[in-house]
Design a protein around this motif. Structure first.
Motif, PDB file in Angstrom:
ATOM      1  N   TYR A 497       0.818  -1.215   0.000  1.00  0.00           N
ATOM      2  CA  TYR A 497       0.000   0.000   0.000  1.00  0.00           C
ATOM      3  C   TYR A 497       0.855   1.270   0.000  1.00  0.00           C
ATOM      4  O   TYR A 497       0.774   2.112   0.876  1.00  0.00           O
ATOM      5  N   ASN A 498       1.733   1.359  -1.002  1.00  0.00           N
ATOM      6  CA  ASN A 498       2.459   2.591  -1.251  1.00  0.00           C
ATOM      7  C   ASN A 498       2.306   2.921  -2.727  1.00  0.00           C
ATOM      8  O   ASN A 498       1.398   2.387  -3.379  1.00  0.00           O
ATOM      9  N   LEU A 499       3.186   3.755  -3.237  1.00  0.00           N
ATOM     10  CA  LEU A 499       3.061   4.167  -4.640  1.00  0.00           C
ATOM     11  C   LEU A 499       4.328   3.781  -5.395  1.00  0.00           C
ATOM     12  O   LEU A 499       4.764   4.493  -6.307  1.00  0.00           O
ATOM     13  N   LEU A 500       4.935   2.674  -4.995  1.00  0.00           N
ATOM     14  CA  LEU A 500       6.224   2.294  -5.567  1.00  0.00           C
ATOM     15  C   LEU A 500       6.084   1.929  -7.033  1.00  0.00           C
ATOM     16  O   LEU A 500       5.119   1.282  -7.438  1.00  0.00           O
ATOM     17  N   THR A 501       7.071   2.345  -7.830  1.00  0.00           N
ATOM     18  CA  THR A 501       7.065   2.042  -9.259  1.00  0.00           C
ATOM     19  C   THR A 501       8.370   1.330  -9.621  1.00  0.00           C
ATOM     20  O   THR A 501       9.204   1.066  -8.764  1.00  0.00           O
ATOM     21  N   GLY A 502       8.539   1.042 -10.895  1.00  0.00           N
ATOM     22  CA  GLY A 502       9.766   0.402 -11.345  1.00  0.00           C
ATOM     23  C   GLY A 502       9.744  -1.087 -11.089  1.00  0.00           C
ATOM     24  O   GLY A 502       8.729  -1.647 -10.651  1.00  0.00           O
ATOM     25  N   GLY A 503      10.870  -1.732 -11.374  1.00  0.00           N
ATOM     26  CA  GLY A 503      10.927  -3.185 -11.262  1.00  0.00           C
ATOM     27  C   GLY A 503      11.437  -3.626  -9.898  1.00  0.00           C
ATOM     28  O   GLY A 503      11.874  -2.814  -9.097  1.00  0.00           O
ATOM     29  N   ILE A 504      11.342  -4.921  -9.657  1.00  0.00           N
ATOM     30  CA  ILE A 504      11.916  -5.478  -8.434  1.00  0.00           C
ATOM     31  C   ILE A 504      13.301  -5.992  -8.807  1.00  0.00           C
ATOM     32  O   ILE A 504      13.421  -6.927  -9.596  1.00  0.00           O
ATOM     33  N   SER A 505      14.306  -5.367  -8.260  1.00  0.00           N
ATOM     34  CA  SER A 505      15.672  -5.760  -8.617  1.00  0.00           C
ATOM     35  C   SER A 505      16.033  -7.076  -7.947  1.00  0.00           C
ATOM     36  O   SER A 505      15.626  -7.345  -6.812  1.00  0.00           O
ATOM     37  N   SER A 506      16.837  -7.884  -8.651  1.00  0.00           N
ATOM     38  CA  SER A 506      17.210  -9.156  -8.030  1.00  0.00           C
ATOM     39  C   SER A 506      18.147  -8.929  -6.840  1.00  0.00           C
ATOM     40  O   SER A 506      18.421  -9.848  -6.085  1.00  0.00           O
ATOM     41  N   SER A 507      18.601  -7.702  -6.666  1.00  0.00           N
ATOM     42  CA  SER A 507      19.442  -7.431  -5.495  1.00  0.00           C
ATOM     43  C   SER A 507      18.656  -7.621  -4.200  1.00  0.00           C
ATOM     44  O   SER A 507      19.229  -7.724  -3.117  1.00  0.00           O
ATOM     45  N   ILE A 508      17.333  -7.696  -4.309  1.00  0.00           N
ATOM     46  CA  ILE A 508      16.519  -7.924  -3.108  1.00  0.00           C
ATOM     47  C   ILE A 508      16.890  -9.263  -2.475  1.00  0.00           C
ATOM     48  O   ILE A 508      16.758  -9.457  -1.275  1.00  0.00           O
ATOM     49  N   CYS A 509      17.405 -10.166  -3.302  1.00  0.00           N
ATOM     50  CA  CYS A 509      17.768 -11.479  -2.770  1.00  0.00           C
ATOM     51  C   CYS A 509      19.053 -11.424  -1.939  1.00  0.00           C
ATOM     52  O   CYS A 509      19.422 -12.401  -1.299  1.00  0.00           O
ATOM     53  N   ASN A 510      19.731 -10.272  -1.955  1.00  0.00           N
ATOM     54  CA  ASN A 510      20.884 -10.120  -1.067  1.00  0.00           C
ATOM     55  C   ASN A 510      20.472 -10.144   0.396  1.00  0.00           C
ATOM     56  O   ASN A 510      21.283 -10.404   1.276  1.00  0.00           O
ATOM     57  N   ALA A 511      19.206  -9.820   0.642  1.00  0.00           N
ATOM     58  CA  ALA A 511      18.708  -9.944   2.010  1.00  0.00           C
ATOM     59  C   ALA A 511      18.473 -11.429   2.229  1.00  0.00           C
ATOM     60  O   ALA A 511      17.367 -11.943   2.096  1.00  0.00           O
ATOM     61  N   SER A 512      19.514 -12.124   2.562  1.00  0.00           N
ATOM     62  CA  SER A 512      19.460 -13.591   2.484  1.00  0.00           C
ATOM     63  C   SER A 512      18.707 -14.218   3.640  1.00  0.00           C
ATOM     64  O   SER A 512      18.509 -15.424   3.659  1.00  0.00           O
ATOM     65  N   SER A 513      18.277 -13.404   4.613  1.00  0.00           N
ATOM     66  CA  SER A 513      17.466 -13.974   5.698  1.00  0.00           C
ATOM     67  C   SER A 513      15.988 -13.673   5.522  1.00  0.00           C
ATOM     68  O   SER A 513      15.185 -13.987   6.386  1.00  0.00           O
ATOM     69  N   LEU A 514      15.649 -13.023   4.416  1.00  0.00           N
ATOM     70  CA  LEU A 514      14.279 -12.560   4.238  1.00  0.00           C
ATOM     71  C   LEU A 514      13.280 -13.722   4.258  1.00  0.00           C
ATOM     72  O   LEU A 514      13.407 -14.666   3.487  1.00  0.00           O
ATOM     73  N   GLU A 515      12.321 -13.636   5.165  1.00  0.00           N
ATOM     74  CA  GLU A 515      11.306 -14.687   5.280  1.00  0.00           C
ATOM     75  C   GLU A 515       9.959 -14.230   4.737  1.00  0.00           C
ATOM     76  O   GLU A 515       9.183 -15.017   4.221  1.00  0.00           O
ATOM     77  N   ILE A 516       9.679 -12.941   4.949  1.00  0.00           N
ATOM     78  CA  ILE A 516       8.380 -12.425   4.520  1.00  0.00           C
ATOM     79  C   ILE A 516       8.603 -11.189   3.671  1.00  0.00           C
ATOM     80  O   ILE A 516       9.223 -10.225   4.129  1.00  0.00           O
ATOM     81  N   LEU A 517       8.123 -11.222   2.455  1.00  0.00           N
ATOM     82  CA  LEU A 517       8.261 -10.063   1.574  1.00  0.00           C
ATOM     83  C   LEU A 517       6.880  -9.688   1.059  1.00  0.00           C
ATOM     84  O   LEU A 517       6.228 -10.473   0.369  1.00  0.00           O
ATOM     85  N   VAL A 518       6.435  -8.498   1.420  1.00  0.00           N
ATOM     86  CA  VAL A 518       5.113  -8.046   1.010  1.00  0.00           C
ATOM     87  C   VAL A 518       5.264  -6.717   0.276  1.00  0.00           C
ATOM     88  O   VAL A 518       5.595  -5.692   0.875  1.00  0.00           O
ATOM     89  N   LEU A 519       5.053  -6.757  -1.032  1.00  0.00           N
ATOM     90  CA  LEU A 519       5.144  -5.539  -1.843  1.00  0.00           C
ATOM     91  C   LEU A 519       3.820  -5.283  -2.545  1.00  0.00           C
ATOM     92  O   LEU A 519       3.751  -4.590  -3.550  1.00  0.00           O
ATOM     93  N   SER A 520       2.766  -5.854  -2.010  1.00  0.00           N
ATOM     94  CA  SER A 520       1.466  -5.791  -2.679  1.00  0.00           C
ATOM     95  C   SER A 520       0.919  -4.374  -2.727  1.00  0.00           C
ATOM     96  O   SER A 520       1.338  -3.503  -1.965  1.00  0.00           O
ATOM     97  N   ASN A 521      -0.030  -4.166  -3.607  1.00  0.00           N
ATOM     98  CA  ASN A 521      -0.698  -2.873  -3.744  1.00  0.00           C
ATOM     99  C   ASN A 521       0.256  -1.706  -3.960  1.00  0.00           C
ATOM    100  O   ASN A 521       0.281  -0.742  -3.201  1.00  0.00           O
TER     101      ASN A 521
END
Ligand SMILES: *[C@@H]1O[C@H](CO)[C@@H](O)[C@H](O)[C@H]1NC(C)=O
Ligand SMILES: *[C@@H]1O[C@H](CO)[C@@H](O)[C@H](O)[C@H]1NC(C)=O
Ligand SMILES: *[C@@H]1O[C@H](CO)[C@@H](O)[C@H](O)[C@H]1NC(C)=O
Ligand SMILES: *[C@@H]1O[C@H](CO)[C@@H](O)[C@H](O)[C@H]1NC(C)=O
Ligand SMILES: *[C@@H]1O[C@H](CO)[C@@H](O)[C@H](O)[C@H]1NC(C)=O
Ligand SMILES: *[C@@H]1O[C@H](CO)[C@@H](O)[C@H](O)[C@H]1NC(C)=O
Ligand SMILES: *[C@@H]1O[C@H](CO)[C@@H](O)[C@H](O)[C@H]1NC(C)=O
Ligand SMILES: *[C@@H]1O[C@H](CO)[C@@H](O)[C@H](O)[C@H]1NC(C)=O
Ligand SMILES: *[C@@H]1O[C@H](CO)[C@@H](O)[C@H](O)[C@H]1NC(C)=O
Ligand SMILES: *[C@@H]1O[C@H](CO)[C@@H](O)[C@H](O)[C@H]1NC(C)=O
Ligand SMILES: *[C@@H]1O[C@H](CO)[C@@H](O)[C@H](O)[C@H]1NC(C)=O
Ligand SMILES: *[C@@H]1O[C@H](CO)[C@@H](O)[C@H](O)[C@H]1NC(C)=O
Length: 725
Positions: A497-521
């Protein structure tokens, strides 16, 4: 010799069991129910006041079908007589007259018509003819007037709920009912009118477990006897403002009470020390009385007590310094008493009260406080300066606070959890450093910029949802660049629930402990990085309601993924077969995309899949029937509507629903997103999907052939079935 006779006996038993477990409705009762149905109309408005969802089940009762299969109806397994009716939240409207065929259902044992609208009519007197009734629930069903004296004929009642409507007891009726119904265990009469009766004439059955007499106009003094009823666990006498005098000293050595609510009465004097004999208490509410004296320290050491509400009394003196001994108090509300002595208080939680006004400054100056939660109240104004430097957890969300966040918050060097809320201004330019902060919840603050997290080196949980963040998801959010990167261990990131634009960079996977990722809406575009699908830590991935396109990654690995929600994007191409590797998958929602494929029969290997939503894609072809294996044993929501499937209706997928009831042929469609189940017209927010909720939606396809027969479907406790095209 010897065993031959066992065989026929055993077979008879089996036969007997087999032939009667699907008994048919007694014709008399079948007809009576149809007439009962015809005497009422459906109008869901009243029910919807108190019900999460209105179930107009009676609409599904159809002439020509077996009433024992109807939703809300239970029959005797042998005779087929109706023994129970449950039409709670049924959207019923109308009156039940004395000549209603309902009363010819003489085998009735349990009748629940709660949360329907009987239009201010009286409870009909033939209710007394249900002599075998053990459970009667007419709560909040808009009955009015005098309770019929015949209610005292119900001598087998174990539970009676007439709460929340303008019903009046005559003293004689009340007394006779108590005399006769000696097996009563649950008596809920909240907000009926018992003002004809005094406390003295309450001769209550010792079998009572739950007694709710809130707001019924009781007069007189509280007796020791009621508090000492041997089996009573729940007692609510709140809101009887003519109950007065002192609270009685207990003369029983212990009592079974778990919950004692006597707020809003007119009790005076001290809290008797003997209340500490109520050793099973978990909740004690004595608020809104005129109690005085000090709080007995023995009360605060009751082993199970975790909610203690004493606000709005005249209590005084020092709070016994016992809080630091335990963190078990969930609610401790001493507001508006003249109390000092919090100097050792380590935990203060006033969460979920209705406290209003500005937050008293003493809350923020307690020298030993580690945990302060004031969330979910009605506090207004600014946050005062904070001098409780020891604070580790500060939770102020869900209030009506305004203005800038006091800069003193940045001096809380030991803070590990900060949760703020709507309409506070969080100045991201302030030079702060939360060197120990692990959880940061800045949702709904109207933020337009990402806070500078390099000052928050050990963050594990970051929630920035429902702000006005725009632009791309910054790389540094998940890949910190400076000296802190060693410690940076983001486990949960919620930017929904923000106004984020652009793509999801694969660098997000550098957060190697990430368990929950919510980028919806948001308004994210581009494709889904492959590395997210193959992540070995991620168990919830929610990207719904964006503009993601391209094909789905086909690199799903057998690791952790439990919930994948890509609903409402622009994804195309085939379904990735590698999803069948995700053995822990519970929720798969790929609805509202442009996926082109045949039915993913390979998903049937997933043992825990509960929710499968493929609605509104370009899926086509017949659905493979598999006779040999049990497919999808955990499925409760199966929505493949609005595709191009053809061939016979996939009965196999329905047969495996394990349960009892059906709501058959409802004509509304249902789809699922993690927090809401939306039926046409109404949207029902579920914090969790209730375990007894089942939904099948096959509408908007080109299935051919017969609607699966009811007998087969009887196995399932299906709440919503939509087959309409
Ligand atoms: C039920 O259906 C039968 C046969 O179709 C009809 O005779 C009867 O009147 C119907 N009963 C009710 C209550 O509608
Ligand atoms: C049942 O009673 C109501 C009101 O007392 C009356 O209007 C109605 O005609 C009666 N119905 C039958 C079938 O006797
Ligand atoms: C009520 O229960 C009694 C005892 O179980 C039974 O004998 C009687 O037939 C029941 N009455 C009706 C109308 O079901
Ligand atoms: C008590 O219950 C029995 C059985 O239903 C009934 O016959 C009797 O009339 C009831 N007594 C009173 C005072 O209502
Ligand atoms: C009566 O039914 C309502 C609605 O289902 C329910 O919330 C309530 O707990 C029931 N009362 C009793 C005493 O079981
Ligand atoms: C009594 O009524 C109140 C509504 O004011 C409700 O919150 C409570 O749960 C009711 N039931 C019992 C058993 O007290
Ligand atoms: C209270 O009820 C019990 C059992 O129901 C009965 O024996 C006793 O006489 C009653 N006492 C009064 C004062 O009515
Ligand atoms: C608890 O009950 C016992 C037995 O009646 C009694 O001796 C004792 O004084 C009571 N405790 C308090 C604090 O009153
Ligand atoms: C409590 O109030 C009563 C009058 O209601 C008074 O007599 C008594 O002294 C007060 N006790 C204390 C400790 O204030
Ligand atoms: C707090 O709530 C009470 C009861 O709803 C109300 O009477 C009072 O005016 C409120 N106080 C403030 C400061 O809003
Ligand atoms: C912060 O925590 C440390 C130990 O964890 C403690 O020694 C220090 O006193 C705390 N600081 C404050 C201001 O309470
Ligand atoms: C995805 O959408 C972007 C524009 O947002 C477009 O440039 C790109 O070609 C699309 N990719 C695919 C595979 O359709």
């Amino acid at each position: 010799m010897g065993m031959w006779w066992l065989f026929p006996v055993c077979c008879n038993f089996l036969l007997f069991h087999f032939s009667f477990s699907h008994s048919f409705c007694h014709p008399h009762d079948n007809l009576a129910l149809l007439h009962f149905k015809a005497s009422l109309t459906i109008n869901t408005m009243y029910s919807s006041y108190h019900c999460h969802q209105v179930y107009p089940t009676i609409a599904t009762w159809e002439n020509g079908t077996d009433c024992c299969s109807w939703s809300g109806v239970t029959c005797h397994p042998i005779s087929g007589h109706v023994t129970a009716i449950d039409l709670t939240c049924g959207g019923l409207q109308g009156q039940i007259n004395a000549n209603s065929t309902l009363f010819s259902l003489s085998h009735m044992q349990s009748l629940n018509l709660a949360f329907n609208d009987f239009s201010n009519s009286q409870i009909p007197s033939p209710i007394g003819e249900f002599v075998n009734l053990t459970h009667l629930n007419l709560s909040f069903s808009n009955f009015q007037g005098e309770i019929p004296p015949q209610i005292s004929h119900l001598s087998k009642l174990q539970s009676l709920d007439l709460s929340l409507q303008q019903l009046k007891w005559k003293e004689g009726t009340w007394k006779k009912m108590l005399q006769n119904a000696t097996e009563l265990r649950v008596l809920v009469l909240n907000y009926t009118d018992l003002s004809s009766t005094s406390m003295r004439s309450l001769n209550l059955s010792s079998s009572l477990i739950t007694l709710s007499l809130g707001g019924i106009g009781l007069k007189g003094k509280l007796t020791n006897a009621i508090l000492c009823l041997p089996n009573l666990q729940y007692l609510d006498l709140s809101g009887n403002f003519e109950l007065h005098g002192q609270l009685p000293s207990l003369r029983c050595s212990s009592a079974s009470l778990n919950v004692l609510q006597i707020s809003g009465c007119a009790f005076q004097g001290p809290i008797p020390p003997s209340f500490s004999n109520l050793t099973s208490l978990t909740l004690l509410d004595l608020s809104y009385n005129s109690l005085n004296g000090s709080i007995p320290s023995s009360l605060l050491t009751l082993p199970r007590l975790n909610v203690l509400l004493l606000c709005y009394n005249h209590l005084s003196g020092q709070i016994p310094n016992v809080f630091h001994q335990s963190n078990r108090f969930e609610k401790l509300d001493l507001n508006c008493n003249n109390i000092q002595g919090f100097s050792n208080l380590a935990l203060l939680s006033l969460t979920d009260n209705m406290l209003n006004g500005t937050i008293p400054s003493w809350c923020f100056s307690l020298p030993s406080l580690l945990y302060l939660s004031l969330s979910n109240n009605q506090f207004t104004g600014h946050i005062p300066a904070i001098s409780s430097y020891s604070l580790q957890d500060l939770v102020l969300s869900d209030n009506k606070l305004q203005g800038n966040i006091s800069e003193s918050i940045f001096n809380l060097v030991n803070l590990t959890y900060l949760s703020l809320q709507l309409s506070l201004k969080f100045e991201s330019s302030v030079n702060y450093s939360f060197s120990r902060l692990k959880k940061l919840d800045l949702s709904s603050l109207g933020l337009t910029e990402f806070p500078k997290l390099s000052k928050v080196p050990v963050l594990e949980i970051l929630i920035l949802s429902n702000n006005k963040l725009n632009g791309k998801v910054p790389n540094w959010l998940t890949t910190p660049v400076d000296q802190f990167s060693r410690n940076y261990q983001l486990r949960k990131l919620d930017l929904s629930y923000n106004l984020l634009t652009g793509g999801i960079s694969s660098s997000i996977c550098n957060a190697s402990s990430l368990e929950i990722l919510v980028l919806s809406n948001n308004k994210l575009t581009g494709t889904i990085p492959q590395c997210l699908a193959s992540s070995s830590s991620l168990f919830i991935l929610n990207l719904e309601m964006n503009r993601l396109n391209g094909t789905l990654p086909n690199t799903f690995s057998k690791y952790s993924l439990q919930s994948l929600n890509l609903n409402d994007n622009r994804l195309e191409g085939p379904l990735p077969q590698s999803l069948s590797n995700c053995m822990r998958l519970k929720i798969l929602n790929l609805g509202n995309n442009q996926i082109e494929d045949t039915f993913p029969h390979w998903l049937r290997t997933l043992p825990f899949l509960k929710v499968l939503v493929l609605r509104a894609n370009k899926l086509h072809g017949p659905i493979v029937i598999f006779k040999t294996e049990h497919g999808l044993p955990s499925l409760i929501i199966f929505d493949i509507s609005s595709n191009n499937f053809s061939g016979p209706i996939p009965e196999d997928y329905m047969q495996n629903f394990e349960a009892i009831r059906i709501l058959f042929k409802m004509s509304f469609a249902v789809y699922y997103s993690p927090m809401t189940v939306t039926t046409k017209g109404t949207s029902v927010p579920f914090k969790k999907i209730p375990t007894n909720f089942l939904s099948i939606d096959l509408s908007g396809n080109k299935f051919e052939g017969e609607i699966p027969n009811a007998k087969m479907m009887l196995k399932g406790q299906i709440k919503v079935v939509a087959l309409q095209g």
